[in-house]
Each structure stands twice: as C-alpha cells, then as structure tokens.
Write an enzyme that holds these catalytic residues in place. Structure first.
Site, PDB file in Angstrom:
ATOM      1  N   ASN A  83      -2.878  -7.017  -4.677  1.00  0.00           N
ATOM      2  CA  ASN A  83      -3.923  -6.747  -3.696  1.00  0.00           C
ATOM      3  C   ASN A  83      -3.465  -7.286  -2.345  1.00  0.00           C
ATOM      4  O   ASN A  83      -3.190  -8.474  -2.208  1.00  0.00           O
ATOM      5  CB  ASN A  83      -5.228  -7.425  -4.132  1.00  0.00           C
ATOM      6  CG  ASN A  83      -6.405  -6.999  -3.280  1.00  0.00           C
ATOM      7  OD1 ASN A  83      -6.271  -6.734  -2.080  1.00  0.00           O
ATOM      8  ND2 ASN A  83      -7.585  -6.930  -3.886  1.00  0.00           N
ATOM      9  N   MET A  84      -3.381  -6.406  -1.347  1.00  0.00           N
ATOM     10  CA  MET A  84      -2.856  -6.832  -0.049  1.00  0.00           C
ATOM     11  C   MET A  84      -3.796  -7.791   0.678  1.00  0.00           C
ATOM     12  O   MET A  84      -3.383  -8.441   1.649  1.00  0.00           O
ATOM     13  CB  MET A  84      -2.587  -5.609   0.837  1.00  0.00           C
ATOM     14  CG  MET A  84      -3.761  -4.720   1.086  1.00  0.00           C
ATOM     15  SD  MET A  84      -3.234  -3.200   1.913  1.00  0.00           S
ATOM     16  CE  MET A  84      -4.729  -2.208   1.796  1.00  0.00           C
ATOM     17  N   GLU A 107       0.746  -2.038  -5.056  1.00  0.00           N
ATOM     18  CA  GLU A 107      -0.438  -1.185  -5.134  1.00  0.00           C
ATOM     19  C   GLU A 107      -1.384  -1.707  -6.204  1.00  0.00           C
ATOM     20  O   GLU A 107      -1.034  -2.584  -6.993  1.00  0.00           O
ATOM     21  CB  GLU A 107      -0.054   0.257  -5.462  1.00  0.00           C
ATOM     22  CG  GLU A 107       0.138   1.161  -4.248  1.00  0.00           C
ATOM     23  CD  GLU A 107      -1.156   1.404  -3.477  1.00  0.00           C
ATOM     24  OE1 GLU A 107      -2.226   0.922  -3.915  1.00  0.00           O
ATOM     25  OE2 GLU A 107      -1.113   2.095  -2.451  1.00  0.00           O
ATOM     26  N   GLY A 149       0.832  -1.199   0.000  1.00  0.00           N
ATOM     27  CA  GLY A 149       0.000   0.000   0.000  1.00  0.00           C
ATOM     28  C   GLY A 149       0.863   1.245   0.000  1.00  0.00           C
ATOM     29  O   GLY A 149       0.503   2.259   0.597  1.00  0.00           O
ATOM     30  N   HIS A 189      -4.663   2.014   9.633  1.00  0.00           N
ATOM     31  CA  HIS A 189      -5.648   2.940  10.221  1.00  0.00           C
ATOM     32  C   HIS A 189      -6.770   3.291   9.237  1.00  0.00           C
ATOM     33  O   HIS A 189      -7.767   3.899   9.633  1.00  0.00           O
ATOM     34  CB  HIS A 189      -4.955   4.193  10.750  1.00  0.00           C
ATOM     35  CG  HIS A 189      -4.532   5.176   9.708  1.00  0.00           C
ATOM     36  ND1 HIS A 189      -4.234   6.497   9.982  1.00  0.00           N
ATOM     37  CD2 HIS A 189      -4.340   5.057   8.354  1.00  0.00           C
ATOM     38  CE1 HIS A 189      -3.895   7.134   8.884  1.00  0.00           C
ATOM     39  NE2 HIS A 189      -3.945   6.285   7.878  1.00  0.00           N
TER      40      HIS A 189
END
Length: 463
Positions: free
Chosen positions: A341-342, A308, A285, A361
């Site tokens: 894609n994480m 990403e 990300g 967060h």
C-alpha cells in the site's frame, strides 16, 4: 451571408494550402519509402509527422467551429448520440458476432434478440460514422479498421459455490498468488484481452453501468466537491473496485494497459530517461506491470518491483501468462510483483529509483501529499541504510498556466474524468510545486514530451 462564405473560403485557402503541400510530401514519402520497399508498410510514420498531421486536423476543425459555433454544438450533440449507439451495440456484442464474418441485420437481430428495425437504424447511423461497413448488394454489415479495435471482455464469472468457505481454506497472499500461476493450464484464463492494439476494455469501462451512473451525478459532483462516483455509490472509485466489484478492476487494469500501448508512452519514457544506472527500481501503483516490464526488458541489469494491491498483483500475474517475454522476465526475477500500500511506507520496497506514472493525478491534494510523504519516508530510510539518496520519477501531466495554450486544452477532458470518477485532478506547475514541497521533496529536473499523451518527467529527491 456572402461575407461569411468569403471568410470561409479565405480561411480554407490559408489553412488548407500548407496542409495540401504537407500531404503531398507524405505521399512522396510513402512512394519512395514504402512502395520502393525501403521500409515496411507496417512501420508507422515518424512521430513528428504524426503529431503534425494530428495538429493540422485539430486546427482546421477548431477553426471552422470558431467561425460557425453551431457546428461545435452540433458535433458535441452528435458525438453524444453516436457514443450511446455504439455503447448499446457494444453491450449487445454485435462486434463479437461480426468477427465471425459479415451478417445481415436479420441475423444480427436474431443473435442479439433485438428489434430488427431499430437495430438496423442504429447500425445505419454507425455505418455513416465509418464504424462499420455495409455491403449494399449482399445487405450485410461487417467490421472495418475502427470496429476491429473493439471486442467485449468476457462476462464476470458466476459466483462459486465454494466461495463461502474460501476464507477458511486461504493461506497467505503470497501462497495465493503462487497458486494462480500453477492452478490452470489455460494460459488465457482470467485475461480480459490479449490484444494490446484493441480498445475494447477502454470502451467497456466507459460504457459500464457503474461509470454511466457516476457521470449522471456530475451535478452533485460540482455542487458538493466530491467525485460523481462517490456521490452516486457512497465510496471512492478505488474503494469500489477493491471491495465491491473486482471484475471492473480487471477491466480497469486492462484498459490502462491498452491506453498505454495506444499512446506508446512506454517508448517515450524508455528513450527519455536512463534507467540503466539504477540496480533496483520500484514502480509504485504500477498496475499490471506494463511500464515495469519495458524497463526490465530494455535494462537487463535492473530489477523492477511493481507495488500494487493484492487483486491487481493477481491480475498482473494472470496477464503475464499470455506474454512469453514478460513471463520469462518474471521467472528471472527481474520483474517482481509486490503486494503493498503506497500510503504505508513500510510496505514500499527499498529501491534506488521510485516511479509513479499517472498515479498522483488520481488523488486530491490531501491524499496526494500523504502518498508523496509516504514515498519520501521510504526514500529517507533508504538513504540512512545506504548513504545514497534515491530518486523519485513522477510521470504525469503538467497543465500550462495559459488557458489558451494547446497543452491546456489537451488536458481539460482528462481533468474532468479525474474530477467525476476518481476525485483527482490535473495540475499546473505551481500546484505540483505545492504538493511536492508539502511532502518534503524537491524538484531536480523536468522534461516535457512533445508527443501524445504529452506527459512530463518530474525527477525528485528528498530535502
């Protein structure tokens, strides 16, 4: 009334006298070091001094607002009105016109096709807030150091007539990304801002109609538990910018770069953690590669992968065209953008160190645990193949458990932004421990920075 005035005078002396001494020390420092040419006038003050000045100003303001609460309510109302005025002026591109030189209100009203009288009233209010300068003799408005930080990004490109046939002519994402690098001779093409010192993209994002609508849904956010953005638009923020409005995604990516540059967080991270002992680092990300580039640039033996989604990878490669150093690092294959894609472990590149800076967060606990579990799965695969356990470095805020602590207050506004826009949250240590444990990870160490934006380095390994 006399008692109140006496208290104000006493508080001013108590708080102001040490600050006065400190300001005198700063003036002496400036005279000896800058005027005597021992350091460059462009160099910033030492970080400790800058933080101290910020805390002094904040403490004095807070102290007065505690004594006279009406001041606080007036300031909040005033700030809201000023933001609305600045948002309108920004949207009308007044700042862009003033970059060409000082202009009269008549000239500005003609350029913006606005009411001369009402535009003057707004500009007058903003001038009183020291956002613009006004020359009484020439009756012209001009930019100052504050307004120079703002410039509007270019409008979204008009839809292409060939867009309907793009699906039939497109190939793999790797070929498309390569095409971006070779398809245009204009090195600024697609880049919203080439000046990291500006804050135009941040302000553009805050004043974007989509965001304003989300804030108007704050009541629904509080009542239903979903983000204001989702309550208004029927999908999450990240779904919206990935599927519905890629232009705002570009603004978001550029705004994150400007924010990171403004806080100099990359300097704190590079100085606060030893990346040289890792051969492969994966910034999950990692946006348009701001931190990834800094790591690769300061550690020549390290290869950094930036994971990403496809559109952000495109933006990252476009942004790199205006930065020769970054472009060279990419050409040397020391900074590599990867589409993935994480949430999917197999799309995460293998590495010795994984990084997630202000990513967790953005997500609620359920999704945060899914992301961390996905990374933990990749870490276990790496350990099974190499016999060595990789590490995960989370760079994020840790709220203090004491609500009266200054560190808690500093994170309250970011927490509201997370709640209203993306549906995430800032967490205290016990909340971090919960999601880390549920993801089969364990904490090795925690290091807190004492400079804005007051983030922490949380080093993890798999259980």
């Amino acid at each position: 009334m006399e008692g109140v005035l006496s208290s104000l005078l006493a508080s001013s002396l108590i708080v102001g006298f040490p600050s006065l001494i400190f300001v005198c020390s700063i003036l002496i420092y400036y005279y000896l070091c800058v005027m005597k040419k021992k350091i460059s006038s462009k160099d910033s003050l030492p970080p400790a001094i800058g933080v101290y000045i910020m805390r002094c100003i904040y403490s004095i303001t807070q102290y007065w607002e505690m004594i006279i609460p009406q001041i606080k309510l007036y300031r909040i109302s005033n700030d809201y009105i000023i933001f609305q005025c600045l948002s309108v002026v920004f949207t009308l591109k007044v700042i862009d016109y003033l970059k060409e030189g000082p202009k009269t209100i008549k000239e500005l009203s003609q350029l913006t096709k606005s009411s001369e009288k009402n535009l003057f009233r707004v500009m007058r209010a903003l001038t009183q807030e020291h956002i613009f300068n006004y020359n009484q003799i020439n009756q012209t408005f001009s930019l100052n150091q504050c307004s120079k930080l703002l410039s509007s990004p270019p409008p979204p490109p008009p839809p292409s007539s060939s867009s309907s046939s793009s699906s039939s002519s497109s190939s793999s994402s790797d070929n498309e990304i390569e095409g971006i690098n070779n398809n245009n001779n204009n090195k600024n093409n697609g880049v919203l801002s080439t000046n990291d010192e500006e804050l135009g993209c941040i302000f553009s994002m805050l004043s974007y109609p989509t965001f304003i609508d989300a804030w108007r849904s704050l009541k629904e956010c509080i009542e239903t538990g979903v983000s204001g953005f989702q309550a208004k638009h029927g999908m999450t923020f990240f779904q919206y910018i990935d599927e519905k409005d890629t232009y705002i995604k570009k603004i978001f990516d550029s705004a994150m770069r400007q924010r990171n540059y403004a806080t100099k967080i990359h300097t704190q991270i590079i100085q606060g953690y030893d990346f040289s002992k890792y051969k492969k680092v994966c910034d999950i990300g990692g946006g348009i590669g701001f931190l990834g580039f800094e790591i690769a640039n300061h550690n020549p033996n390290v290869v950094v992968y930036v994971l990403e989604l496809d559109e952000t990878v495109r933006n990252g490669l476009e942004q790199s065209k205006v930065d020769e150093k970054k472009q060279r690092v990419i050409e040397e294959q020391r900074l590599i953008f990867k589409t993935g894609n994480m949430f999917i472990p197999r799309s995460i590149p293998s590495a010795n160190l994984y990084i997630m800076m202000q990513v967790i967060h953005d997500w609620n606990n359920y999704d945060a645990i899914k992301i961390l579990s996905s990374v933990a799965s990749s870490m276990r695969n790496e350990r099974s193949q190499t016999g060595q356990s990789p590490k995960l470095l989370i760079i994020d805020s840790i709220l203090d458990d004491n609500m009266n602590n200054d560190t808690y207050k500093r994170s309250c506004i970011p927490d509201i932004i997370m709640m209203a826009i993306v549906g995430g949250e800032e967490r205290n240590l016990s909340q971090w421990n919960h999601i880390i444990k549920e993801s089969s990870l364990q904490i090795l160490s925690i290091k807190k920075f004492n400079r804005p934006p007051f983030l922490s380095l949380i080093e993890l390994t798999i259980q």
